[in-house]
Design an enzyme around this catalytic site. Structure first.
Site, PDB file in Angstrom:
ATOM      1  N   LYS A  62       0.849  -1.201   0.000  1.00 19.28           N
ATOM      2  CA  LYS A  62       0.000   0.000   0.000  1.00 19.28           C
ATOM      3  C   LYS A  62       0.877   1.241   0.000  1.00 19.28           C
ATOM      4  O   LYS A  62       1.699   1.445   0.900  1.00 19.28           O
ATOM      5  CB  LYS A  62      -0.909  -0.008   1.233  1.00 19.28           C
ATOM      6  CG  LYS A  62      -1.749   1.256   1.411  1.00 19.28           C
ATOM      7  CD  LYS A  62      -2.515   1.220   2.730  1.00 19.28           C
ATOM      8  CE  LYS A  62      -3.160   2.570   3.037  1.00 19.28           C
ATOM      9  NZ  LYS A  62      -3.833   2.574   4.358  1.00 19.28           N
ATOM     10  N   LYS A 122     -10.153  12.871   8.409  1.00 23.30           N
ATOM     11  CA  LYS A 122      -9.626  12.499   9.718  1.00 23.30           C
ATOM     12  C   LYS A 122      -9.561  13.730  10.625  1.00 23.30           C
ATOM     13  O   LYS A 122      -9.338  14.852  10.139  1.00 23.30           O
ATOM     14  CB  LYS A 122      -8.209  11.942   9.584  1.00 23.30           C
ATOM     15  CG  LYS A 122      -8.084  10.618   8.866  1.00 23.30           C
ATOM     16  CD  LYS A 122      -6.614  10.205   8.786  1.00 23.30           C
ATOM     17  CE  LYS A 122      -6.432   8.923   8.003  1.00 23.30           C
ATOM     18  NZ  LYS A 122      -6.935   7.742   8.733  1.00 23.30           N
ATOM     19  N   ARG A 144      -7.607  -0.458   1.038  1.00 21.01           N
ATOM     20  CA  ARG A 144      -8.071  -1.710   0.442  1.00 21.01           C
ATOM     21  C   ARG A 144      -8.548  -1.505  -1.000  1.00 21.01           C
ATOM     22  O   ARG A 144      -8.519  -2.437  -1.805  1.00 21.01           O
ATOM     23  CB  ARG A 144      -9.166  -2.323   1.308  1.00 21.01           C
ATOM     24  CG  ARG A 144     -10.432  -1.516   1.402  1.00 21.01           C
ATOM     25  CD  ARG A 144     -11.235  -1.823   2.652  1.00 21.01           C
ATOM     26  NE  ARG A 144     -10.602  -1.289   3.843  1.00 21.01           N
ATOM     27  CZ  ARG A 144     -11.097  -1.421   5.068  1.00 21.01           C
ATOM     28  NH1 ARG A 144     -12.223  -2.089   5.263  1.00 21.01           N
ATOM     29  NH2 ARG A 144     -10.480  -0.907   6.113  1.00 21.01           N
TER      30      ARG A 144
END
Length: 461
Positions: free
Chosen positions: A228, A240, A314
């Site tokens: 990643k 965030k 992901r």
């Protein structure tokens, strides 16, 4: 002189004696009176990594004692506290070590010499260690240099390590070891059918890209690494909070692991055909950024609904895993700073490992213990796949509730890997929260020494 390790002792070389807490009293019986007095006066107990600098009659250093965990085995970190704490001088281990012990001692010393000096000066380490007899020098230097690569990449701020700079690092590595490399950039990702990588990274000024490096003989077993490479993660429109964003330069930690592991493999010239795939993006907020509830058709053809833009890792990995799996590799491993749930479950020191092959999982866990680079296996619990269901797409990129987040993320990735491909997924933090001997606060390599030894054992070299 690499990593403050030198070839030979000189007249003024200072002995370093490893002792255990239980063995200190017995050792002191044979010591001279001055040494016994000094040990008593300083209250030295030989706790692990605790040092005692014993003065000589002329005001110099007569000896250094260092506490070790076990009397019959030197650990990787036993000598790691010495480089930064000893005064300038040349030192040599005063003990009969096996080749394995000597290699571990030198490895810990070498890892402890790491400094990240790109933005500020740091005091130089002036203590030198004579190579312990029997140490595997090539292995030690390979491990230390590769670990330093991972640490440097993770410690570099996002403004200086965007996808373009990460690709340049990979190109330099490929050039060093005569590997082939291709980089697919921007809208070319759509033309070559990497839609999720493009979707996640399209909102950033520095375009998303897929780094694809190949090395080794095509006839050898295929080992493929996927990392990643989210060079900075704001969370996207599911933004965030500031404290959660503070260390997000490390969200490319998975790519740092696989580039460092690839370096280990190539430097050791292991008989494998190595492929490294790094989807490199920045997850930013902009007028072009992807949105919550967007739906993307992946490289595999599966449609995915975006339940949260902060579950972007992901998404970029699924296209890379699909491409990796298309070659039916003998071993497929991905590394990712994927979930906070793994950190809640296991803390920062234990990367979570998921694996569809019990033999592979067992080998990795055993190597982790032997190399003092541990991982911990979590289950691919199939009933939790129900948490990834959504009404208008094949999958959601998030679970339907707050539970089992590391498992549902792993199950999402598993969807893009064939059942017949031996596959391991590592969910790690890639960061030391505090200073420890040989492990400074900041970016860290985790699980790659264990993985390297497993690959070496499985495929020779």
């Amino acid at each position: 002189m690499a990593f403050n390790l030198v070839a030979r002792a000189t007249a003024g070389t200072i002995p370093v004696t490893p002792v255990t807490a239980d063995g200190l009293k017995e050792w002191a019986v044979e010591a001279d009176a001055a040494t016994k007095t000094w040990i008593a006066a300083t209250g030295y107990k030989a706790k692990p990594c605790e040092t005692c600098v014993v003065p000589g009659k002329a005001g110099d250093i007569a000896r250094v004692l260092v506490g070790v965990e076990e009397a019959d085995r030197i650990g990787v970190w036993d000598f790691a506290g010495l480089p930064g704490s000893l005064p300038a001088g040349r030192y040599a281990i005063d003990a009969d070590l096996s080749g394995a012990d000597a290699t571990r001692a030198a490895t810990g010393w070498a890892l402890a010499t790491y400094r990240f000096t790109r933005y500020t000066e740091m005091p130089e380490i002036e203590a030198e260690l004579v190579w312990p007899k029997g140490a595997d020098r090539d292995h030690v230097e390979n491990i230390a240099a590769s670990t330093a690569l991972a640490r440097d990449l993770i410690n570099t701020p996002g403004s200086d390590l965007r996808p373009s700079e990460l690709a340049e690092t990979a190109k330099a590595l490929a050039k060093e070891f005569k590997a082939k490399i291709a980089v697919t950039v921007g809208d070319q990702l759509l033309k070559k059918n990497y839609p999720t990588i493009h979707m996640v990274g399209r909102g950033a000024e520095d375009a998303p890209r897929l780094i694809d490096m190949v090395w080794g003989d095509a006839k050898h077993p295929k080992v493929t690494l996927v990392g990643k490479g989210v060079c900075f993660d704001t969370g996207g429109y599911d933004l965030k909070p500031s404290n959660g964003m503070l260390t997000m330069k490390k969200d490319m930690g998975g790519s740092a692991q696989v580039l460092a592991l690839a370096r280990m493999i190539m430097a050791a010239n292991l008989p494998v055909r190595l492929r490294v795939l790094v989807p490199a993006v920045m997850n930013m907020v902009s007028g072009n950024a992807f949105l919550p509830m967007d739906i993307c058709r992946t490289r595999k053809g599966t449609t995915v609904e975006v339940g949260n833009t902060d579950a972007e890792g992901r998404l970029v990995l699924c296209d890379a895993l699909t491409e990796a799996d298309s070659e039916q590799p003998d071993l497929l491993i991905d590394f990712a700073t994927l979930t906070g749930a793994a950190r809640v479950a296991l803390g920062p020191d234990l990367p979570a490992m998921f694996c569809n092959d019990d033999s592979l999982a067992g080998d990795i866990l055993a190597s982790g213990l032997a190399e003092e680079d541990p991982l911990w296996r979590l289950p691919l619990h199939q009933p939790y796949k129900a948490m990834l269901k959504t009404k208008i797409a094949d999958l959601s990129n998030t679970g339907s509730g707050p539970y089992g987040g590391a498992i549902t993320a792993a199950l999402f990735l598993e969807h893009f890997v064939s059942k017949t491909t031996p596959w391991m997924h590592v969910d790690l933090i890639a960061w030391n929260l505090r200073d420890r001997p040989g492990r400074p606060e900041g970016g860290e390599a985790q699980g790659i020494r264990a993985t390297f030894q497993t690959i070496k054992a499985r495929f020779g070299g």
